[in-house]
Design an enzyme around this catalytic site. Sequence first.
Site, PDB file in Angstrom:
ATOM      1  N   ALA A  26       0.188  -2.675   3.415  1.00 21.59           N
ATOM      2  CA  ALA A  26      -0.378  -1.330   3.588  1.00 21.59           C
ATOM      3  C   ALA A  26       0.772  -0.326   3.531  1.00 21.59           C
ATOM      4  O   ALA A  26       1.486  -0.138   4.509  1.00 21.59           O
ATOM      5  CB  ALA A  26      -1.129  -1.236   4.910  1.00 21.59           C
ATOM      6  N   GLY A  37       2.052  -7.315  11.021  1.00 24.90           N
ATOM      7  CA  GLY A  37       2.459  -5.958  10.660  1.00 24.90           C
ATOM      8  C   GLY A  37       1.454  -5.341   9.710  1.00 24.90           C
ATOM      9  O   GLY A  37       0.281  -5.236  10.012  1.00 24.90           O
ATOM     10  N   ASP A  38       1.937  -4.951   8.529  1.00 22.78           N
ATOM     11  CA  ASP A  38       1.057  -4.344   7.528  1.00 22.78           C
ATOM     12  C   ASP A  38       0.846  -5.261   6.335  1.00 22.78           C
ATOM     13  O   ASP A  38       0.454  -4.820   5.269  1.00 22.78           O
ATOM     14  CB  ASP A  38       1.616  -2.998   7.065  1.00 22.78           C
ATOM     15  CG  ASP A  38       2.916  -3.133   6.286  1.00 22.78           C
ATOM     16  OD1 ASP A  38       3.507  -4.241   6.268  1.00 22.78           O
ATOM     17  OD2 ASP A  38       3.353  -2.142   5.690  1.00 22.78           O
ATOM     18  N   GLU A  39       1.083  -6.565   6.508  1.00 24.52           N
ATOM     19  CA  GLU A  39       0.993  -7.518   5.405  1.00 24.52           C
ATOM     20  C   GLU A  39      -0.268  -8.367   5.505  1.00 24.52           C
ATOM     21  O   GLU A  39      -0.638  -8.837   6.576  1.00 24.52           O
ATOM     22  CB  GLU A  39       2.233  -8.416   5.393  1.00 24.52           C
ATOM     23  CG  GLU A  39       3.504  -7.621   5.157  1.00 24.52           C
ATOM     24  CD  GLU A  39       4.752  -8.466   5.316  1.00 24.52           C
ATOM     25  OE1 GLU A  39       4.674  -9.551   5.944  1.00 24.52           O
ATOM     26  OE2 GLU A  39       5.795  -8.043   4.827  1.00 24.52           O
TER      27      GLU A  39
END
Length: 155
Positions: free
Chosen positions: A15, A56-58
């Site tokens: 993201a 996280g954003d993964e």
Amino acid sequence: MERHPDELVLVLAAADHFKQLNDDFGHAAGDAALASVGARLTEWAGPHGVAGRLGGDEFAALARIEPGHQALRLDHLAPMTTPEQPTLLNWGDRSHFRTTPAPCVLCRKPAMLRSHAGEVVHKVCAEIWNLRNPHEVRFVSDDRPRRRKEVGVHA
């Protein structure tokens, strides 16, 4: 996997600008964005696939897709993840965020967002509705997102 290795498609996604979103609009907006990405990937992976957040954003999505359809299915993923696409709604204004969940008008699951018309809705549900109803105007983006720093009185 061993029986159909040529039918497996693995997608890894991050993201972009997630930290900036969290910093500017707060953790509720960040959580909503992560949920939206996860929901998009889950829908894309379909009934024979799986999607999830790695951390996280993964994110990762693994789908079983016939080789002749893989390019098309990957093309369908692009508008779900590219922020420049007009199908994605820009709901950065704090007025979209509710303090308590209520049923989404489209899927009936608890949601924390509301549209400009005040309808309680998941952002991803609204985006899918827009894709399926291109000639009807129901869910629209903010004119200009306001950052948390811009809201309120400043000296």
